[in-house]
Design an enzyme around this catalytic site. Structure first.
Site, PDB file in Angstrom:
ATOM      1  N   LEU A 171       0.851  -1.199   0.000  1.00 51.85           N
ATOM      2  CA  LEU A 171       0.000   0.000   0.000  1.00 51.85           C
ATOM      3  C   LEU A 171       0.884   1.247   0.000  1.00 51.85           C
ATOM      4  O   LEU A 171       1.660   1.453   0.928  1.00 51.85           O
ATOM      5  CB  LEU A 171      -0.909   0.019   1.233  1.00 51.85           C
ATOM      6  CG  LEU A 171      -1.777  -1.226   1.466  1.00 51.85           C
ATOM      7  CD1 LEU A 171      -2.699  -0.999   2.665  1.00 51.85           C
ATOM      8  CD2 LEU A 171      -2.594  -1.581   0.224  1.00 51.85           C
ATOM      9  N   ASN A 188       5.722   7.893   9.718  1.00 51.37           N
ATOM     10  CA  ASN A 188       4.711   8.877   9.336  1.00 51.37           C
ATOM     11  C   ASN A 188       5.242  10.302   9.348  1.00 51.37           C
ATOM     12  O   ASN A 188       4.642  11.189   8.770  1.00 51.37           O
ATOM     13  CB  ASN A 188       3.505   8.786  10.271  1.00 51.37           C
ATOM     14  CG  ASN A 188       2.842   7.422  10.180  1.00 51.37           C
ATOM     15  OD1 ASN A 188       2.585   6.919   9.099  1.00 51.37           O
ATOM     16  ND2 ASN A 188       2.621   6.801  11.326  1.00 51.37           N
ATOM     17  N   ARG A 243       1.792  13.879   7.054  1.00 56.43           N
ATOM     18  CA  ARG A 243       2.605  14.232   8.219  1.00 56.43           C
ATOM     19  C   ARG A 243       4.095  14.399   7.881  1.00 56.43           C
ATOM     20  O   ARG A 243       4.868  14.893   8.679  1.00 56.43           O
ATOM     21  CB  ARG A 243       2.415  13.174   9.324  1.00 56.43           C
ATOM     22  CG  ARG A 243       1.029  13.207   9.942  1.00 56.43           C
ATOM     23  CD  ARG A 243       0.684  11.942  10.721  1.00 56.43           C
ATOM     24  NE  ARG A 243       0.253  10.842   9.848  1.00 56.43           N
ATOM     25  CZ  ARG A 243      -0.123   9.647  10.282  1.00 56.43           C
ATOM     26  NH1 ARG A 243      -0.131   9.373  11.569  1.00 56.43           N
ATOM     27  NH2 ARG A 243      -0.499   8.704   9.424  1.00 56.43           N
ATOM     28  N   ALA A 269      -0.359   4.449  -1.697  1.00 59.85           N
ATOM     29  CA  ALA A 269      -1.089   5.502  -2.398  1.00 59.85           C
ATOM     30  C   ALA A 269      -1.266   6.748  -1.551  1.00 59.85           C
ATOM     31  O   ALA A 269      -1.602   7.812  -2.060  1.00 59.85           O
ATOM     32  CB  ALA A 269      -2.452   4.980  -2.828  1.00 59.85           C
ATOM     33  N   GLY A 270      -1.019   6.614  -0.262  1.00 61.93           N
ATOM     34  CA  GLY A 270      -1.293   7.724   0.658  1.00 61.93           C
ATOM     35  C   GLY A 270      -0.368   8.904   0.403  1.00 61.93           C
ATOM     36  O   GLY A 270       0.696   8.783  -0.212  1.00 61.93           O
ATOM     37  N   THR A 275      -7.218   2.607   3.662  1.00 60.43           N
ATOM     38  CA  THR A 275      -6.400   1.415   3.364  1.00 60.43           C
ATOM     39  C   THR A 275      -7.227   0.257   2.799  1.00 60.43           C
ATOM     40  O   THR A 275      -6.744  -0.504   1.967  1.00 60.43           O
ATOM     41  CB  THR A 275      -5.646   0.942   4.625  1.00 60.43           C
ATOM     42  OG1 THR A 275      -6.577   0.891   5.716  1.00 60.43           O
ATOM     43  CG2 THR A 275      -4.507   1.871   4.993  1.00 60.43           C
ATOM     44  N   ARG A 334      60.008  29.990 -17.984  1.00 66.11           N
ATOM     45  CA  ARG A 334      59.843  31.134 -17.083  1.00 66.11           C
ATOM     46  C   ARG A 334      61.039  32.055 -17.324  1.00 66.11           C
ATOM     47  O   ARG A 334      62.047  31.619 -17.882  1.00 66.11           O
ATOM     48  CB  ARG A 334      59.803  30.691 -15.626  1.00 66.11           C
ATOM     49  CG  ARG A 334      61.006  29.885 -15.182  1.00 66.11           C
ATOM     50  CD  ARG A 334      61.056  29.768 -13.665  1.00 66.11           C
ATOM     51  NE  ARG A 334      61.624  28.527 -13.179  1.00 66.11           N
ATOM     52  CZ  ARG A 334      62.925  28.327 -12.989  1.00 66.11           C
ATOM     53  NH1 ARG A 334      63.814  29.247 -13.316  1.00 66.11           N
ATOM     54  NH2 ARG A 334      63.355  27.176 -12.511  1.00 66.11           N
ATOM     55  N   ASN A 340      -1.534  -2.886  15.901  1.00 66.64           N
ATOM     56  CA  ASN A 340      -1.539  -3.491  14.574  1.00 66.64           C
ATOM     57  C   ASN A 340      -0.386  -2.885  13.782  1.00 66.64           C
ATOM     58  O   ASN A 340      -0.298  -1.666  13.664  1.00 66.64           O
ATOM     59  CB  ASN A 340      -2.883  -3.158  13.913  1.00 66.64           C
ATOM     60  CG  ASN A 340      -2.850  -3.366  12.421  1.00 66.64           C
ATOM     61  OD1 ASN A 340      -2.180  -4.263  11.925  1.00 66.64           O
ATOM     62  ND2 ASN A 340      -3.584  -2.529  11.706  1.00 66.64           N
TER      63      ASN A 340
HETATM   64  C1  UD1 Z   1      -2.468   2.076   9.537  1.00 71.39           C
HETATM   65  C2  UD1 Z   1      -3.497   1.161  10.169  1.00 71.39           C
HETATM   66  C3  UD1 Z   1      -3.215   1.069  11.665  1.00 71.39           C
HETATM   67  C4  UD1 Z   1      -1.806   0.560  11.879  1.00 71.39           C
HETATM   68  C5  UD1 Z   1      -0.804   1.401  11.126  1.00 71.39           C
HETATM   69  C6  UD1 Z   1       0.552   0.745  11.166  1.00 71.39           C
HETATM   70  C7  UD1 Z   1      -5.584   1.416   8.919  1.00 71.39           C
HETATM   71  C8  UD1 Z   1      -6.927   2.044   8.882  1.00 71.39           C
HETATM   72  N1  UD1 Z   1      -4.826   1.706   9.969  1.00 71.39           N
HETATM   73  O1  UD1 Z   1      -2.623   3.367  10.082  1.00 71.39           O
HETATM   74  O2  UD1 Z   1      -4.143   0.187  12.281  1.00 71.39           O
HETATM   75  O3  UD1 Z   1      -1.515   0.573  13.251  1.00 71.39           O
HETATM   76  O4  UD1 Z   1      -1.151   1.543   9.747  1.00 71.39           O
HETATM   77  O5  UD1 Z   1       1.572   1.544  10.648  1.00 71.39           O
HETATM   78  O6  UD1 Z   1      -5.236   0.656   8.024  1.00 71.39           O
HETATM   79  N2  UD1 Z   1      -2.656   4.149   2.011  1.00 71.39           N
HETATM   80  C9  UD1 Z   1      -3.175   3.982   0.734  1.00 71.39           C
HETATM   81  N3  UD1 Z   1      -4.366   4.518   0.424  1.00 71.39           N
HETATM   82  C10 UD1 Z   1      -5.116   5.195   1.327  1.00 71.39           C
HETATM   83  C11 UD1 Z   1      -4.613   5.352   2.640  1.00 71.39           C
HETATM   84  C12 UD1 Z   1      -3.371   4.814   2.943  1.00 71.39           C
HETATM   85  O7  UD1 Z   1      -2.502   3.371  -0.110  1.00 71.39           O
HETATM   86  O8  UD1 Z   1      -6.202   5.625   0.960  1.00 71.39           O
HETATM   87  C13 UD1 Z   1      -1.339   3.569   2.320  1.00 71.39           C
HETATM   88  C14 UD1 Z   1      -0.311   4.612   2.735  1.00 71.39           C
HETATM   89  O9  UD1 Z   1       0.405   5.048   1.601  1.00 71.39           O
HETATM   90  C15 UD1 Z   1       0.558   3.845   3.712  1.00 71.39           C
HETATM   91  C16 UD1 Z   1      -0.360   2.792   4.278  1.00 71.39           C
HETATM   92  O10 UD1 Z   1      -1.463   2.698   3.416  1.00 71.39           O
HETATM   93  O11 UD1 Z   1       1.658   3.213   3.076  1.00 71.39           O
HETATM   94  C17 UD1 Z   1      -0.818   3.139   5.683  1.00 71.39           C
HETATM   95  O12 UD1 Z   1      -1.477   4.382   5.665  1.00 71.39           O
HETATM   96  P1  UD1 Z   1      -1.333   5.412   6.832  1.00 71.39           P
HETATM   97  O13 UD1 Z   1      -2.164   6.587   6.532  1.00 71.39           O
HETATM   98  O14 UD1 Z   1       0.087   5.622   7.179  1.00 71.39           O
HETATM   99  O15 UD1 Z   1      -2.069   4.570   7.997  1.00 71.39           O
HETATM  100  P2  UD1 Z   1      -1.871   4.720   9.542  1.00 71.39           P
HETATM  101  O16 UD1 Z   1      -2.654   5.875  10.023  1.00 71.39           O
HETATM  102  O17 UD1 Z   1      -0.455   4.675   9.893  1.00 71.39           O
HETATM  103 CA    CA Z   2       1.492   4.579   8.734  1.00 73.01          CA
END
Ligand code: UD1
Ligand code: CA
Length: 458
Positions: A10, A229, A17, A12-13, A80, A441, A171
């Site tokens: 994953l 983060n 922060r 895409a986020g 996620t 020189r 988690n």
């Molecule tokens: C997430 C978990 C949390 C866990 C933590 C561990 C969820 C809802 N929460 O929180 O339980 O303790 O990771 O580090 O899953 N991402 C996408 N698309 C989105 C949102 C996020 O691809 O729409 C990706 C981000 O790029 C990242 C990952 O998912 O790589 C986690 O996203 P992030 O926003 O960091 O989640 P946390 O708040 O850390």
């Molecule tokens: Ca995270």
């Protein structure tokens, strides 16, 4: 036969922060983008194929990852769970396992991921969740258990009751799913929560309610599971990987005087019996051979460095250093430089795009740019290759055993023959034949009785 394991990363986020123009997963830990580190680890753990979910600045992520994984796009970052849903077309029809991992957890080890997959297989579970007990669980989802200790669900920081938030088991965001069970549960999650997002973590509650098996697997080392983060966490993760790298090298026979004060990136190799002094930075694809003494305060970036070299306060990038060379202090080797063997380079010497032969000496205060220098040449103190006329660069050739006097300017293009000499202070603009002495020189003239009156006398 072991089932096929697909990894989904994953990524895409936005990484709000991080406060950055660069997508979070491309920020580097010990010289490697976080996502690259994650890809390496999942491959090491035995995943047979890999899909990266891209979204925010997806072009940049796809370019950095290249052909190492397939991609699926999450057009809007709705959480996620929604991110993982984008991989559904790739997963449909498969009956193996899927490893889901976040692109921002670069410290996980392949052994830990292996254990997670095995726990899922051995328990015939719908899912296995990697958990960890954290000193400070703030920000993570909490693993909620019933009074008998069985996991019931995961609750996010922003949604938890004070009682739930007091739980220190978190988690890690790393999961192994049986693909069919995942594809059944995933469409059922909603977004009725504090962030209005589709939380992947909601599938566990749903699976457990449906009577499926979900096994929490505790990581042996909580540090490994850290998510990055913010830049503060990035620096903390960087430090962990750096110290791991130093430890790995020490165990393979490299001496590191103070492991806290050297910076050796992931892809660097160092040979046995090399000693590394504080303040040393080894970056990129640098390789250092055996029996070298590197540092203090030496930076090598993409440098191929052979055996038995002593480098003290050297900054070198994109160049090659042979073996048995003595360099420093305060030496700058610039791109395109090839140093052969048994060379001595002393203080305040800069070499650029030059080839320096065996046994040559550049002992002090020298600029050597765009030069082909033979074997056993001696450059006197203050020698300068005058390689630039304001528009173009020209080469200087100095043949074997030539002796360049102190403060010689070699105005390129120019050719100094074998065993030729240049007189100190010469500005050489024409080729010098082999075995000649070139004096370029004004001859010294002494004017007798110059001092005539008392003004110059004490
Ligand atoms: C997430 C978990 C949390 C866990 C933590 C561990 C969820 C809802 N929460 O929180 O339980 O303790 O990771 O580090 O899953 N991402 C996408 N698309 C989105 C949102 C996020 O691809 O729409 C990706 C981000 O790029 C990242 C990952 O998912 O790589 C986690 O996203 P992030 O926003 O960091 O989640 P946390 O708040 O850390
Ligand atoms: Ca995270």
């Amino acid at each position: 036969m072991e089932k096929e394991i697909t990894a989904v990363i994953l990524a895409a986020g936005m990484g709000t922060r991080m406060k950055s123009e660069i997508p979070k997963v491309l920020h580097k830990v010990n010289g490697v983008p976080m996502i690259e580190q994650v890809i390496r680890v999942v491959k090491e753990a035995g995943c047979t194929s890999c899909v990266t979910i891209t979204g925010y600045k997806g072009d940049m992520v796809r370019e950095a990852v290249g052909d190492q994984t397939a991609f699926a796009e999450q057009k809007e970052q709705l959480g996620t769970g929604h991110a993982l849903m984008q991989a559904a077309p790739v997963l449909e029809g498969k009956d193996g396992y899927v490893l889901v991992i976040c692109g921002d957890t670069p410290l996980l080890r392949s052994g830990t991921i292996r254990r997670l997959i095995e726990a899922c297989e051995e328990n015939h579970a719908a899912a296995a969740v990697l958990t960890a007990v954290m000193e400070d669980p703030f920000g993570y989802g909490r693993v909620i258990r019933d009074c008998e200790g069985h996991m019931t669900c995961i609750v996010e920081q922003k949604d938890g009751t004070p009682e739930q938030l007091a739980v220190r088991e978190i988690n890690t965001g790393t999961y192994c799913f049986d693909i069919r069970s995942l594809l059944e549960a995933l469409p059922k999650i909603g977004c009725n929560n504090a962030q209005g997002e589709y939380y992947l973590t909601d599938v566990f509650g749903l699976m457990i309610q449906d009577g499926l098996i979900v096994v929490p697997v505790a990581a042996e080392d909580a540090e490994e599971t850290m998510g990055v983060n913010s830049r503060v966490q990035l620096a903390a993760a960087d430090r962990v990987l750096r110290l791991r790298k130093a430890e790995e090298l020490m165990l393979s026979g490299v001496s590191i005087i103070d492991p806290e004060r050297v910076y050796i990136q992931q892809d660097v190799t160092v040979g046995q019996d090399t000693v590394i002094y504080p303040g040393t930075i080894l970056e990129g694809r640098t390789s250092v051979g055996c029996g070298c003494r590197i540092g203090p305060d030496t930076e090598l970036d993409n440098v191929v460095c052979g055996d038995d070299n002593h480098l003290n306060r050297v900054y070198a990038h994109d160049c090659t250093i042979g073996s048995h060379n003595e360099m420093g202090p305060f030496v700058h080797l610039r791109p395109g430089t090839v140093m052969h063997d048994h060379i001595k380079v002393g203080n305040f010497v800069e070499v650029k795009n030059s080839d320096i032969g065996d046994g040559t000496k550049l002992p002090h205060l020298i600029y050597c740019g765009d030069a082909d220098v033979g074997e056993k040449v001696n450059f006197g103190c203050g020698t300068v290759t005058v390689n630039f006329d304001g528009k173009k660069k020209y080469r200087t050739v100095v043949e074997d055993h030539a002796f360049i006097g102190c403060n010689t300017n070699l105005v390129a293009p120019v050719h100094i023959g074998k065993r030729a000499f240049t007189a100190a202070g010469s500005t050489i603009t024409k080729d010098v034949p082999a075995e000649a002495l070139s004096v370029a020189r004004a001859r010294q003239k002494n004017i007798e009785n110059w001092v005539k009156d008392d003004t110059y006398k004490d």
